[in-house]
Design a protein around this motif. Sequence first.
Motif, PDB file in Angstrom:
ATOM      1  N   UNK A  35      -9.738 -21.786  -0.936  1.00  0.00           N
ATOM      2  CA  UNK A  35      -9.708 -20.641   0.407  1.00  0.00           C
ATOM      3  C   UNK A  35     -11.693 -20.237   0.354  1.00  0.00           C
ATOM      4  N   UNK A  36     -12.234 -20.394  -0.936  1.00  0.00           N
ATOM      5  CA  UNK A  36     -14.018 -20.192  -0.510  1.00  0.00           C
ATOM      6  C   UNK A  36     -14.414 -20.719   0.759  1.00  0.00           C
ATOM      7  N   UNK A  37     -14.299 -21.647   0.775  1.00  0.00           N
ATOM      8  CA  UNK A  37     -15.033 -22.654   2.236  1.00  0.00           C
ATOM      9  C   UNK A  37     -14.232 -22.985   3.233  1.00  0.00           C
ATOM     10  N   UNK A  38     -14.827 -22.234   4.376  1.00  0.00           N
ATOM     11  CA  UNK A  38     -14.032 -21.755   6.117  1.00  0.00           C
ATOM     12  C   UNK A  38     -14.283 -23.601   6.291  1.00  0.00           C
ATOM     13  N   UNK A  39     -14.421 -24.570   5.889  1.00  0.00           N
ATOM     14  CA  UNK A  39     -14.003 -26.057   6.188  1.00  0.00           C
ATOM     15  C   UNK A  39     -12.374 -26.497   6.141  1.00  0.00           C
ATOM     16  N   UNK A  40     -12.402 -26.103   4.783  1.00  0.00           N
ATOM     17  CA  UNK A  40     -10.808 -25.337   4.456  1.00  0.00           C
ATOM     18  C   UNK A  40      -9.799 -25.089   4.899  1.00  0.00           C
ATOM     19  N   UNK A  41     -10.009 -24.032   5.515  1.00  0.00           N
ATOM     20  CA  UNK A  41      -9.157 -23.244   6.864  1.00  0.00           C
ATOM     21  C   UNK A  41      -8.320 -23.985   6.972  1.00  0.00           C
ATOM     22  N   UNK A  42      -7.527 -25.450   7.293  1.00  0.00           N
ATOM     23  CA  UNK A  42      -6.383 -25.639   8.274  1.00  0.00           C
ATOM     24  C   UNK A  42      -5.453 -26.455   7.023  1.00  0.00           C
ATOM     25  N   UNK A  46      -2.050 -24.814   5.781  1.00  0.00           N
ATOM     26  CA  UNK A  46      -1.399 -25.861   5.542  1.00  0.00           C
ATOM     27  C   UNK A  46      -0.029 -25.957   4.494  1.00  0.00           C
ATOM     28  N   UNK A  47      -1.074 -25.172   3.391  1.00  0.00           N
ATOM     29  CA  UNK A  47      -0.384 -24.650   2.056  1.00  0.00           C
ATOM     30  C   UNK A  47       0.336 -23.548   2.219  1.00  0.00           C
ATOM     31  N   UNK A  48       0.207 -22.753   2.857  1.00  0.00           N
ATOM     32  CA  UNK A  48       0.760 -21.560   3.372  1.00  0.00           C
ATOM     33  C   UNK A  48       2.294 -22.561   4.067  1.00  0.00           C
ATOM     34  N   UNK A  49       1.732 -23.249   4.980  1.00  0.00           N
ATOM     35  CA  UNK A  49       3.562 -23.220   5.808  1.00  0.00           C
ATOM     36  C   UNK A  49       4.568 -24.142   4.623  1.00  0.00           C
ATOM     37  N   UNK A  50       3.402 -25.189   3.712  1.00  0.00           N
ATOM     38  CA  UNK A  50       4.060 -25.970   2.960  1.00  0.00           C
ATOM     39  C   UNK A  50       4.648 -25.362   2.096  1.00  0.00           C
ATOM     40  N   UNK A  71      -3.453 -16.945   5.733  1.00  0.00           N
ATOM     41  CA  UNK A  71      -2.356 -16.183   5.913  1.00  0.00           C
ATOM     42  C   UNK A  71      -1.541 -16.428   4.512  1.00  0.00           C
ATOM     43  N   UNK A  72      -0.271 -15.353   4.388  1.00  0.00           N
ATOM     44  CA  UNK A  72       0.273 -15.091   3.124  1.00  0.00           C
ATOM     45  C   UNK A  72       1.786 -15.645   3.284  1.00  0.00           C
ATOM     46  N   UNK A  73       2.617 -15.401   2.472  1.00  0.00           N
ATOM     47  CA  UNK A  73       4.175 -15.676   2.875  1.00  0.00           C
ATOM     48  C   UNK A  73       4.536 -14.893   2.362  1.00  0.00           C
ATOM     49  N   UNK A  74       5.660 -14.245   3.281  1.00  0.00           N
ATOM     50  CA  UNK A  74       7.150 -13.418   2.712  1.00  0.00           C
ATOM     51  C   UNK A  74       7.926 -13.581   2.604  1.00  0.00           C
ATOM     52  N   UNK A  75       8.994 -13.568   1.608  1.00  0.00           N
ATOM     53  CA  UNK A  75      10.330 -14.577   1.532  1.00  0.00           C
ATOM     54  C   UNK A  75      10.828 -13.783   1.039  1.00  0.00           C
ATOM     55  N   UNK A  76      12.218 -13.343   1.156  1.00  0.00           N
ATOM     56  CA  UNK A  76      13.333 -12.531   0.938  1.00  0.00           C
ATOM     57  C   UNK A  76      14.343 -13.406   0.989  1.00  0.00           C
ATOM     58  N   UNK A  77      15.122 -13.340  -0.868  1.00  0.00           N
ATOM     59  CA  UNK A  77      16.467 -14.147  -0.923  1.00  0.00           C
ATOM     60  C   UNK A  77      17.423 -13.848   0.216  1.00  0.00           C
TER      61      UNK A  77
END
Length: 468
Positions: A35-42, A46-50, A71-77
């Motif tokens: 997260x600290x390096x803008x070069x890894x934003x994609x 990808x981790x959030x979507x995975x 981005x963040x993930x929100x999931x409700x059962x």
Amino acid sequence: MPTNSQTQAALARADADFDAALARLFALLRIKSISADPAYAADCRAAAEHLCADIASLGFDAEVRETAGHPAIVAKAKGNTGARPHALFYGHYDVQPVDPLELWHRPPFEPVVTDHADGRKIIVARGAQDDKGQLSTFVEACRAWKAATGELPIDLTIVIEGEEEVGSKNFVAFLEANKQDLAADFALVCDTGMWDPNTPAITTALRGLVYEEVKIKAANRDLHSGIYGGGAQNPIRVLTRILGGLHDEHGRITIPGFYDGVKDLPPEILDQWKGLGLTAETFLKPIGLSLPAGEDDRLLIEQISSRPTCDINGIVGGYTGEGSKTVIAAEASAKVSFRIVEGQDPAKIRDAFRAYVTARLPGDCSAEFLDHSNAPAIALPWTMKPLAAAKQALTEEWGKEALLIGSGASIPIVADFKRTLGVDTLLVGFGLDDDNIHSPNEKYDLNSFQKGIRSWVRILGALAVAKT
């Protein structure tokens, strides 16, 4: 309400599915979500979507939600009923940078199970423990419950962020904006550790942090010490005298009112801590020290876990370059941190420190202050029903009584949950002191991962019958 046979079925399913669980963790660990390096934003996205897709496959309404940063993930059962205990589970998918790369024994995003020097099986990769391995123990426990019984035993919401390693700088605003979706009876966090490889623990208290910077000023310019020495006020001398008086000869902090509101541990907890045998020999000797430096009437474990502290983190003043320069500096500054405990008010501690300094300034000197951090301490109610339920579940899984321990560190998100959502947080984790988090060759014991999954299976079942 789940039966014991359902819990046993979920445990059996977790064991049968462990190889697949390890493969799923490896897939997540391969994503370079720095997260600290803008070069890894994609990669962060990808981790959030995975993770979002994986959690959705367990019967959650899950989505990736935007923040001002990653981005963040929100999931409700989908099975949430509103009639059962409702937990909010928190984790983070972002990881620390891998530098220095040359100190890694193998590529940091190519996970592997290997042997530790003492024979333990370990998972090695960036994020293996912090926090991909830890959050995966919880996700896999949910998978086991769904596969074994068709449903989760409690109502559950999951939130996973992508900026914990850079201070969760956009997460509080995200919490505020999503308060309704994140409402719960209590929160669960798996980002802490065990007492030792065989003894589980629940972190019940976190120290808060007050971090101040003070600058003492005197003359309007640096002065020649031969011409002005002895006659002009020296800010470095003033500053060090004030800082030197912050502790008395017994290690107590001398700021008036500093200990107001500080409570002693319950006797039964103190007795338990005494039995842990934490000594200067075991704790300080490995870092080249031998004598505890805190309050001399307190146990070492109290000094580092449950008592408030004051530390000078840096001093700057005058000439610090090569060779000599005979000057009396016009100003000197220091950074001072206070780790505070339940009952202490961060604003009052800050104001008391500033008053302490100001009252000791001689003529011709002034002080300026800068506030770097102001976070309260967090402590769980000792009688909290989910705490007792989790403690019993961990004890059953590990075969050793789970410890209730304090942490000398601060985890700001726990205070954010209390302040923003009004919920207390159970901190249950399976990390170990030698996991090298934030360092090269980060690892997670294979046993921590496997029994971590089993522990959460038991905890979820126990929470179903615990009233908040």
